[in-house]
Motif scaffolding. Structure first.
Motif, PDB file in Angstrom:
ATOM      1  N   PRO A 264       0.827  -1.212   0.000  1.00  0.00           N
ATOM      2  CA  PRO A 264       0.000   0.000   0.000  1.00  0.00           C
ATOM      3  C   PRO A 264       0.864   1.265   0.000  1.00  0.00           C
ATOM      4  CG  PRO A 264      -0.804  -1.572   1.626  1.00  0.00           C
ATOM      5  CD  PRO A 264       0.509  -2.098   1.141  1.00  0.00           C
ATOM      6  N   LEU A 265       0.482   2.229  -0.833  1.00  0.00           N
ATOM      7  CA  LEU A 265       1.226   3.489  -0.954  1.00  0.00           C
ATOM      8  C   LEU A 265       0.357   4.643  -0.488  1.00  0.00           C
ATOM      9  CD1 LEU A 265       3.545   5.320  -1.946  1.00  0.00           C
ATOM     10  CD2 LEU A 265       2.485   5.253  -4.220  1.00  0.00           C
ATOM     11  N   ALA A 266       0.908   5.449   0.421  1.00  0.00           N
ATOM     12  CA  ALA A 266       0.261   6.680   0.873  1.00  0.00           C
ATOM     13  C   ALA A 266       1.111   7.858   0.425  1.00  0.00           C
ATOM     14  CB  ALA A 266       0.102   6.680   2.390  1.00  0.00           C
ATOM     15  N   SER A 267       0.499   8.785  -0.303  1.00  0.00           N
ATOM     16  CA  SER A 267       1.220   9.966  -0.777  1.00  0.00           C
ATOM     17  C   SER A 267       0.653  11.209  -0.119  1.00  0.00           C
ATOM     18  CB  SER A 267       1.089  10.095  -2.300  1.00  0.00           C
ATOM     19  OG  SER A 267       1.641   8.977  -2.954  1.00  0.00           O
ATOM     20  N   MET A 268       1.513  12.130   0.232  1.00  0.00           N
ATOM     21  CA  MET A 268       1.083  13.384   0.832  1.00  0.00           C
ATOM     22  C   MET A 268       2.129  14.445   0.552  1.00  0.00           C
ATOM     23  SD  MET A 268       1.950  12.939   4.888  1.00  0.00           S
ATOM     24  CE  MET A 268       1.868  14.730   5.097  1.00  0.00           C
ATOM     25  N   GLY A 269       1.747  15.698   0.760  1.00  0.00           N
ATOM     26  CA  GLY A 269       2.701  16.777   0.585  1.00  0.00           C
ATOM     27  C   GLY A 269       3.784  16.730   1.648  1.00  0.00           C
ATOM     28  N   ILE A 270       4.855  17.476   1.428  1.00  0.00           N
ATOM     29  CA  ILE A 270       5.921  17.556   2.430  1.00  0.00           C
ATOM     30  C   ILE A 270       5.326  18.152   3.710  1.00  0.00           C
ATOM     31  CG2 ILE A 270       8.182  18.537   2.966  1.00  0.00           C
ATOM     32  CD1 ILE A 270       8.632  18.783  -0.070  1.00  0.00           C
ATOM     33  N   PRO A 271       5.506  17.506   4.869  1.00  0.00           N
ATOM     34  CA  PRO A 271       4.844  17.965   6.107  1.00  0.00           C
ATOM     35  C   PRO A 271       5.510  19.200   6.722  1.00  0.00           C
ATOM     36  CG  PRO A 271       6.164  16.013   6.559  1.00  0.00           C
ATOM     37  CD  PRO A 271       6.226  16.224   5.065  1.00  0.00           C
ATOM     38  N   ILE A 272       5.201  20.353   6.141  1.00  0.00           N
ATOM     39  CA  ILE A 272       5.689  21.639   6.653  1.00  0.00           C
ATOM     40  C   ILE A 272       4.494  22.406   7.198  1.00  0.00           C
ATOM     41  CG2 ILE A 272       6.841  23.807   6.084  1.00  0.00           C
ATOM     42  CD1 ILE A 272       8.283  22.392   3.832  1.00  0.00           C
TER      43      ILE A 272
END
Length: 460
Positions: A264-272
């Protein structure tokens, strides 16, 4: 009468060469030497950029094209380069990235590698196609990571679901700072979860002083860990642009493992910033079934309190944000969160996904006030910025000349930072990173006001 139209060209690019990103990614793998298949000048330029930013020795080998090689092909040069590297460095892996010249003349690198059977018994050879006329340094970085994962996790390998390694999480963070990578490793340690981080150059490109010469610096993701990535619980990739690119059919390391092994792949923006970091920790809780430690909740509380304390100094200020598309998108979201309007978001990338990425991150009332440009150079950026009356700029050192002309301060983040020390130690991610960025931005604005005052002031 014939009309002479002005010639339009990139005059000061807001990006770097594609193989540079690949070389950096290869430096994040244990026992690996990057090799650029092309002219000596390419590797010299990229070494200079990386050394200036990281302040560490950086080896990048070259197949050393000449005029004759450019005409008749570079196969012989590449073989000689591989043999020399194997003999002198004895690496576990040689990461081979192509340059514009070798791509243009059409060298069949994969065929050349297959003919090096004697070398491949001792040293793995990984090839990635990285012509600079097709992408940016970040594209080269992601392509190299995918090529490594592809080679070490072939389709036929068995997926042992009951193994202990199955409890690991793969994390593909993209081009972050050394301090960001260390912070990610600390988070996983605090939640008692095994992590396969690729790449990890936080030790190799920021090590202690040597007592004796090291041909290859200590550190990097162990190859044995890369070989087990197909047995992980799941994968995480940072980058909204990267995620949208995958949706369009462009492969990434995480998407390869998902399609090939059903990881399973979870993609998200850079956590800033607070919101993005909340999403990251929420994702970790879901994937690991473990609670986030109290110390991170305390960091979040202190950060929000700092937002309140400093709001009057940043509210409705106007900023230029530039750099890699994913980094700009994440930074713009953070600025909107603290009350700064990112009036110009610019990147040298040409993914075609930049506008939609920002639309998904920024509140509608902020998004309407933002001028968004991809494929932009610093000369055009400066000309456009003059009409927007910015209060500050946020980005890498390459924008310094522009900010000097505009008479605004520059908050240095991202890569490369050439005119300050410790740029590779800048923490951007997590609540702690947002706290440091917020303090830096507020103090930069205060210093500008203080320096511009006729009398100055001693209290805020």
């Amino acid at each position: 009468m014939r009309e002479n139209r002005p010639y339009t060209a990139t005059r000061n690019a807001c990006k770097m060469c594609t193989p540079l990103g690949a070389a950096l990614a290869f430096h994040g793998i244990e026992g690996t030497i990057p090799l650029l298949h092309g002219s000596q000048g390419c590797s010299t330029y990229m070494r200079r950029y990386l050394i200036s930013h990281f302040k560490e020795p950086v080896d990048i080998a070259s197949s050393n094209f000449s005029e004759e090689t450019a005409i008749f092909g570079g196969g012989a040069n590449l073989k000689t380069a591989i043999q020399n590297i194997a003999r002198q460095y004895n690496p576990e892996m040689i990461g081979i990235a192509t340059t514009c010249l070798s791509e243009t003349i059409g060298d069949d690198v994969d065929m050349i590698i297959e003919s090096m059977g004697d070398i491949m018994k001792e040293t793995a050879l990984v090839h990635v196609s990285t012509p600079s006329y097709s992408g940016t340094h970040v594209d080269g970085f992601h392509h190299a990571v995918r090529a490594v994962v592809d080679q070490y996790n072939p389709s036929g390998v068995k997926n042992r679901k009951n193994s202990r390694a199955r409890k690991k999480i793969n994390l593909f963070p993209g081009m972050l700072s050394n301090e960001d990578l260390r912070h990610l490793k600390a988070i996983f340690k605090d939640i008692n979860t095994e992590l396969a981080l690729l790449p990890d150059y936080s030790e190799r490109l920021e090590g202690p002083s040597w007592m004796e010469y090291q041909s290859i610096q200590h550190g990097g993701t162990p190859i044995k860990e890369i070989q087990k990535m197909h047995r992980a619980t799941g994968s995480i990739e940072f980058g909204t642009i990267l995620a949208a690119s995958v949706e369009r059919g462009n492969g990434s390391a995480g998407s390869l493992l998902e399609s090939r092994f059903n990881i399973p792949l979870a993609s998200m923006g850079i956590p800033i910033g607070v919101k993005a970091t909340d999403r990251f920790f929420s994702l970790l809780e879901k994937m690991t079934l473990k609670m986030i430690p109290k110390k991170y909740k305390e960091q979040r509380g202190r950060l929000i309190d700092a937002y309140v304390d400093g709001n009057k100094y940043v509210s409705k200020k106007r900023a230029i944000v530039y750099g890699e598309e994913d980094f700009v998108a994440a930074m713009a979201g953070f600025l909107a969160e603290i009350g700064i309007i990112p009036v110009l978001c610019a990147s040298g990338g040409k993914s075609g996904l930049f506008i939609e990425s920002l639309r998904s991150i920024l509140p509608e009332n902020i998004f309407k006030q933002v001028s968004i440009h991809q494929g932009m150079d610093f000369t055009d950026m400066e000309e456009h910025a003059r009409t927007l009356m910015p209060d500050l700029a946020i980005g890498n050192s390459k924008g310094y000349t522009m900010t000097r002309h505009l008479d605004i301060p520059l908050v240095r983040v991202g890569f490369p930072i050439h005119d300050r020390v410790g740029g590779f130690r800048t923490l951007h991610i997590g609540y702690k990173g947002a706290q440091q960025l917020f303090d830096t931005i507020v103090n930069t604005l205060l210093q500008k006001r203080q320096d511009a005052s006729e009398v100055g002031y001693s209290y805020m």
